[in-house]
Write a protein that holds these residues in place. Structure first.
Motif, PDB file in Angstrom:
ATOM      1  N   SER A  69      39.142  36.712  47.350  1.00  0.00           N
ATOM      2  CA  SER A  69      39.253  35.904  46.143  1.00  0.00           C
ATOM      3  C   SER A  69      39.787  36.749  45.002  1.00  0.00           C
ATOM      4  O   SER A  69      39.908  37.966  45.115  1.00  0.00           O
ATOM      5  N   GLY A  70      40.102  36.075  43.900  1.00  0.00           N
ATOM      6  CA  GLY A  70      40.506  36.765  42.685  1.00  0.00           C
ATOM      7  C   GLY A  70      39.289  37.023  41.811  1.00  0.00           C
ATOM      8  O   GLY A  70      38.403  36.173  41.697  1.00  0.00           O
ATOM      9  N   TYR A  71      39.237  38.213  41.207  1.00  0.00           N
ATOM     10  CA  TYR A  71      38.115  38.611  40.366  1.00  0.00           C
ATOM     11  C   TYR A  71      38.649  39.225  39.079  1.00  0.00           C
ATOM     12  O   TYR A  71      39.693  39.887  39.090  1.00  0.00           O
ATOM     13  N   LEU A  72      37.932  39.029  37.986  1.00  0.00           N
ATOM     14  CA  LEU A  72      38.340  39.630  36.721  1.00  0.00           C
ATOM     15  C   LEU A  72      38.343  41.148  36.839  1.00  0.00           C
ATOM     16  O   LEU A  72      37.376  41.741  37.345  1.00  0.00           O
ATOM     17  N   LYS A  73      39.406  41.771  36.352  1.00  0.00           N
ATOM     18  CA  LYS A  73      39.534  43.227  36.445  1.00  0.00           C
ATOM     19  C   LYS A  73      38.470  43.975  35.654  1.00  0.00           C
ATOM     20  O   LYS A  73      38.234  45.152  35.902  1.00  0.00           O
ATOM     21  N   ALA A  74      37.817  43.295  34.727  1.00  0.00           N
ATOM     22  CA  ALA A  74      36.756  43.927  33.932  1.00  0.00           C
ATOM     23  C   ALA A  74      35.496  44.185  34.753  1.00  0.00           C
ATOM     24  O   ALA A  74      34.634  44.958  34.326  1.00  0.00           O
ATOM     25  N   ASN A  75      35.364  43.570  35.928  1.00  0.00           N
ATOM     26  CA  ASN A  75      34.189  43.770  36.783  1.00  0.00           C
ATOM     27  C   ASN A  75      34.206  45.153  37.422  1.00  0.00           C
ATOM     28  O   ASN A  75      35.259  45.681  37.761  1.00  0.00           O
TER      29      ASN A  75
END
Length: 84
Positions: A69-75
């Motif tokens: 999946s796609g995840y926010l890069k801030a994670n």
């Protein structure tokens, strides 16, 4: 840049490379071959592939479930680096 294990050409895998090591036949976490990839934590791992619809998102794999999946890069997620 630096070295690890005597090498300096490490990089993040593409999403296709990272997805290719998911073991879809495993019924429990981690969803990866534990013989080849020892001590894998059942968590989210980053790829180097940015999500096409949002530059603040990148593709990743959950080795807890095998989902891509796609995840926010801030994670703050794990990385599994590869070499050329």
């Amino acid at each position: 840049s630096g070295t690890y294990a005597g090498f300096s050409n490490w990089r993040l895998p593409t999403i296709k490379e990272l997805e290719s090591i998911v073991d879809v036949n495993k019924s429990s976490a981690p969803t990866i071959d534990g013989t080849k990839f020892t001590n894998t934590i059942s968590g989210y791992y980053w790829s180097s592939t940015t999500y096409a619809l949002s530059t603040t998102t990148a593709w990743g794999v959950s080795f807890g479930s095998g989902y891509v999946s796609g995840y926010l890069k801030a994670n703050a997620y794990y990385v599994r680096c590869v070499r050329f």
